[in-house]
Write a protein that holds these residues in place. Structure first.
Motif, PDB file in Angstrom:
ATOM      1  N   SER A 154       0.869  -1.175   0.000  1.00 46.31           N
ATOM      2  CA  SER A 154       0.000   0.000   0.000  1.00 46.31           C
ATOM      3  C   SER A 154       0.905   1.224   0.000  1.00 46.31           C
ATOM      4  O   SER A 154       2.130   1.107  -0.161  1.00 46.31           O
ATOM      5  CB  SER A 154      -0.922  -0.009   1.229  1.00 46.31           C
ATOM      6  N   SER A 155       0.328   2.392   0.207  1.00 46.08           N
ATOM      7  CA  SER A 155       1.134   3.606   0.216  1.00 46.08           C
ATOM      8  C   SER A 155       2.073   3.663   1.405  1.00 46.08           C
ATOM      9  O   SER A 155       3.071   4.384   1.384  1.00 46.08           O
ATOM     10  CB  SER A 155       0.228   4.841   0.228  1.00 46.08           C
ATOM     11  N   GLN A 156       1.790   2.879   2.468  1.00 45.40           N
ATOM     12  CA  GLN A 156       2.624   2.910   3.670  1.00 45.40           C
ATOM     13  C   GLN A 156       3.261   1.571   4.022  1.00 45.40           C
ATOM     14  O   GLN A 156       4.167   1.530   4.864  1.00 45.40           O
ATOM     15  CB  GLN A 156       1.802   3.396   4.868  1.00 45.40           C
ATOM     16  N   LEU A 157       2.823   0.484   3.422  1.00 46.09           N
ATOM     17  CA  LEU A 157       3.346  -0.845   3.739  1.00 46.09           C
ATOM     18  C   LEU A 157       4.081  -1.445   2.548  1.00 46.09           C
ATOM     19  O   LEU A 157       3.690  -1.242   1.395  1.00 46.09           O
ATOM     20  CB  LEU A 157       2.223  -1.790   4.161  1.00 46.09           C
ATOM     21  N   ALA A 158       5.145  -2.215   2.837  1.00 45.29           N
ATOM     22  CA  ALA A 158       5.898  -2.911   1.796  1.00 45.29           C
ATOM     23  C   ALA A 158       6.521  -4.169   2.380  1.00 45.29           C
ATOM     24  O   ALA A 158       6.722  -4.283   3.594  1.00 45.29           O
ATOM     25  CB  ALA A 158       6.980  -2.007   1.213  1.00 45.29           C
ATOM     26  N   SER A 217      11.229  -8.863   5.616  1.00 45.67           N
ATOM     27  CA  SER A 217      10.651  -7.919   6.566  1.00 45.67           C
ATOM     28  C   SER A 217       9.413  -7.243   6.018  1.00 45.67           C
ATOM     29  O   SER A 217       9.199  -7.167   4.804  1.00 45.67           O
ATOM     30  CB  SER A 217      11.687  -6.851   6.947  1.00 45.67           C
ATOM     31  N   VAL A 218       8.596  -6.749   6.948  1.00 48.05           N
ATOM     32  CA  VAL A 218       7.471  -5.868   6.646  1.00 48.05           C
ATOM     33  C   VAL A 218       7.907  -4.455   7.014  1.00 48.05           C
ATOM     34  O   VAL A 218       8.377  -4.218   8.134  1.00 48.05           O
ATOM     35  CB  VAL A 218       6.221  -6.260   7.440  1.00 48.05           C
ATOM     36  N   LYS A 219       7.743  -3.519   6.075  1.00 52.02           N
ATOM     37  CA  LYS A 219       8.174  -2.138   6.294  1.00 52.02           C
ATOM     38  C   LYS A 219       6.953  -1.218   6.392  1.00 52.02           C
ATOM     39  O   LYS A 219       6.000  -1.365   5.619  1.00 52.02           O
ATOM     40  CB  LYS A 219       9.077  -1.670   5.153  1.00 52.02           C
ATOM     41  N   TYR A 220       7.030  -0.278   7.328  1.00 56.57           N
ATOM     42  CA  TYR A 220       5.980   0.734   7.472  1.00 56.57           C
ATOM     43  C   TYR A 220       6.591   2.113   7.256  1.00 56.57           C
ATOM     44  O   TYR A 220       7.553   2.486   7.946  1.00 56.57           O
ATOM     45  CB  TYR A 220       5.334   0.658   8.854  1.00 56.57           C
ATOM     46  N   TYR A 221       6.071   2.863   6.303  1.00 57.22           N
ATOM     47  CA  TYR A 221       6.584   4.188   5.985  1.00 57.22           C
ATOM     48  C   TYR A 221       5.819   5.245   6.781  1.00 57.22           C
ATOM     49  O   TYR A 221       4.632   5.485   6.533  1.00 57.22           O
ATOM     50  CB  TYR A 221       6.464   4.457   4.486  1.00 57.22           C
ATOM     51  N   PHE A 222       6.506   5.881   7.741  1.00 54.18           N
ATOM     52  CA  PHE A 222       5.905   6.986   8.492  1.00 54.18           C
ATOM     53  C   PHE A 222       5.728   8.199   7.570  1.00 54.18           C
ATOM     54  O   PHE A 222       4.723   8.903   7.630  1.00 54.18           O
ATOM     55  CB  PHE A 222       6.783   7.365   9.684  1.00 54.18           C
ATOM     56  N   ILE A 223       6.765   8.450   6.774  1.00 52.58           N
ATOM     57  CA  ILE A 223       6.753   9.450   5.714  1.00 52.58           C
ATOM     58  C   ILE A 223       7.411   8.782   4.516  1.00 52.58           C
ATOM     59  O   ILE A 223       8.020   7.711   4.659  1.00 52.58           O
ATOM     60  CB  ILE A 223       7.504  10.739   6.125  1.00 52.58           C
ATOM     61  N   PRO A 224       7.328   9.372   3.309  1.00 50.15           N
ATOM     62  CA  PRO A 224       7.891   8.684   2.133  1.00 50.15           C
ATOM     63  C   PRO A 224       9.361   8.304   2.237  1.00 50.15           C
ATOM     64  O   PRO A 224       9.800   7.342   1.605  1.00 50.15           O
ATOM     65  CB  PRO A 224       7.665   9.701   1.006  1.00 50.15           C
ATOM     66  N   LEU A 237      11.129   7.758   5.309  1.00 50.63           N
ATOM     67  CA  LEU A 237      11.509   7.116   6.571  1.00 50.63           C
ATOM     68  C   LEU A 237      10.580   5.948   6.865  1.00 50.63           C
ATOM     69  O   LEU A 237       9.359   6.101   6.873  1.00 50.63           O
ATOM     70  CB  LEU A 237      11.449   8.124   7.725  1.00 50.63           C
ATOM     71  N   SER A 238      11.195   4.776   7.119  1.00 46.87           N
ATOM     72  CA  SER A 238      10.395   3.578   7.409  1.00 46.87           C
ATOM     73  C   SER A 238      10.998   2.791   8.561  1.00 46.87           C
ATOM     74  O   SER A 238      12.192   2.874   8.849  1.00 46.87           O
ATOM     75  CB  SER A 238      10.307   2.678   6.176  1.00 46.87           C
ATOM     76  N   ALA A 239      10.147   2.017   9.219  1.00 45.83           N
ATOM     77  CA  ALA A 239      10.564   1.047  10.234  1.00 45.83           C
ATOM     78  C   ALA A 239      10.199  -0.341   9.732  1.00 45.83           C
ATOM     79  O   ALA A 239       9.253  -0.501   8.947  1.00 45.83           O
ATOM     80  CB  ALA A 239       9.888   1.327  11.568  1.00 45.83           C
ATOM     81  N   SER A 240      10.945  -1.343  10.168  1.00 46.47           N
ATOM     82  CA  SER A 240      10.707  -2.700   9.683  1.00 46.47           C
ATOM     83  C   SER A 240      10.789  -3.709  10.817  1.00 46.47           C
ATOM     84  O   SER A 240      11.454  -3.490  11.834  1.00 46.47           O
ATOM     85  CB  SER A 240      11.716  -3.076   8.594  1.00 46.47           C
ATOM     86  N   VAL A 241      10.117  -4.835  10.621  1.00 46.47           N
ATOM     87  CA  VAL A 241      10.192  -5.968  11.526  1.00 46.47           C
ATOM     88  C   VAL A 241      10.171  -7.225  10.670  1.00 46.47           C
ATOM     89  O   VAL A 241       9.479  -7.281   9.656  1.00 46.47           O
ATOM     90  CB  VAL A 241       9.039  -5.962  12.547  1.00 46.47           C
ATOM     91  N   GLY A 242      10.966  -8.227  11.071  1.00 49.36           N
ATOM     92  CA  GLY A 242      11.005  -9.421  10.235  1.00 49.36           C
ATOM     93  C   GLY A 242      11.820 -10.544  10.833  1.00 49.36           C
ATOM     94  O   GLY A 242      12.152 -10.536  12.025  1.00 49.36           O
ATOM     95  N   MET A 243      12.136 -11.508   9.983  1.00 50.00           N
ATOM     96  CA  MET A 243      12.918 -12.677  10.368  1.00 50.00           C
ATOM     97  C   MET A 243      14.090 -12.832   9.406  1.00 50.00           C
ATOM     98  O   MET A 243      13.919 -12.724   8.193  1.00 50.00           O
ATOM     99  CB  MET A 243      12.051 -13.935  10.350  1.00 50.00           C
TER     100      MET A 243
END
Length: 207
Positions: free
Chosen positions: A61-65, A111-118, A120-126
Motif C-alpha cells: 500500500s502507500s505505507q506498507l511494503a 521484513s514488513v516495512k511501514y513508511y511513516f513518511i515517504p 523514513l520507514s521502520a521494519s520488523v522481520g525474520m
C-alpha cells in the motif's frame, strides 16, 4: 542438508530476480556487522565484519511494503582464558589461551516495512541465516595458532529483527537493524549458544 540450503537460496534469488511488477524495486547494499555471542549467559568479546548483498521491495500500500534480501556476512565472538603453569611451588600465568569463533553465513532477511513518511520507514522481520562454514581459531603461548572446524552450530539459524531506513535520495538510502538472540544457534547436547548482531550500512535502488 547443503543441497537443501542451495535449493532454498536458489528459490530466494529466483523470486527476487523474477518479479515482474512495475512497482517492485531492486537494489544492492553493504555495511558493517557487529555480533555478540553468548555461551550459556556468559558474553564473549564482540566480532565485527562487513555484509554485502542484494534486495527487492514490493509495495503493498502507500505505507506498507515487503522487503527480501540475500546477504553474505560473518558472525561470531572471541574469548580468552589465562594459561597457567606450575613453577616450583607457584602457579604462574604465562599468557592467554585465545578462541575466535567465525560463522560464515548466507542470510535471507524478510521484513514488513511501514513508511511513516515517504523517506523514513521502520521494519520488523525474520532473518534466515545459513551457515556455509563454522570455524574455530585457537592461540596459546606454546602451540601457536590452530584453525579448525566448529561442529556445534545448527546449519539454519533464525534471527528476529527490527530496523529502520532513511532515503537520502530517490536511489540512495541508509539503514540499520538489530537481530535478536532469542533463538539458540547451537545443536542439541552442545553448549547453549546465542548470537545477536547489529547491521548498519548504505544501499542503492536501481528503480
Amino acid at each position: 542438508m547443503k543441497k537443501n540450503i542451495f535449493f532454498t537460496l536458489l528459490l530466494a534469488v529466483s523470486g527476487m530476480l523474477g518479479a515482474q511488477s512495475s512497482s517492485v524495486s531492486f537494489g544492492a547494499k553493504g555495511g558493517y556487522t557487529l555480533s555478540n555471542m553468548k555461551f550459556f549467559d556468559e558474553k564473549l568479546g564482540s566480532k565485527s565484519y562487513f555484509y554485502a548483498g542484494i534486495l527487492t521491495e514490493q509495495p503493498v500500500s502507500s505505507q506498507l511494503a515487503i522487503q527480501a534480501e540475500l546477504l553474505y556476512t560473518q558472525l561470531g565472538g572471541k574469548d580468552s582464558y589465562p594459561w597457567t603453569e606450575q613453577v616450583g611451588t607457584e602457579i604462574v600465568e604465562v599468557g592467554n589461551m585465545d578462541f575466535t569463533y567465525q560463522f560464515h553465513q548466507i542470510q535471507v532477511p524478510v521484513s514488513v516495512k511501514y513508511y511513516f513518511i515517504p523517506d523514513l520507514s521502520a521494519s520488523v522481520g525474520m532473518n534466515l541465516g545459513f551457515n556455509i562454514s563454522t570455524k574455530l581459531t585457537t592461540v596459546n603461548p606454546y602451540a601457536g595458532e590452530y584453525k579448525g572446524n566448529s561442529n556445534g552450530a545448527k546449519t539454519l539459524n533464525l534471527f528476529p529483527f527490527v530496523g529502520a531506513e532513511y532515503k537520502i535520495s530517490s536511489s540512495f538510502f541508509v539503514d540499520a537493524r538489530y537481530n535478536f538472540n532469542f533463538i539458540e544457534v547451537s545443536k542439541k547436547n552442545t553448549v547453549p549458544t546465542k548470537i545477536g548482531f547489529l547491521q548498519a550500512g548504505v544501499g542503492y535502488r536501481f528503480k
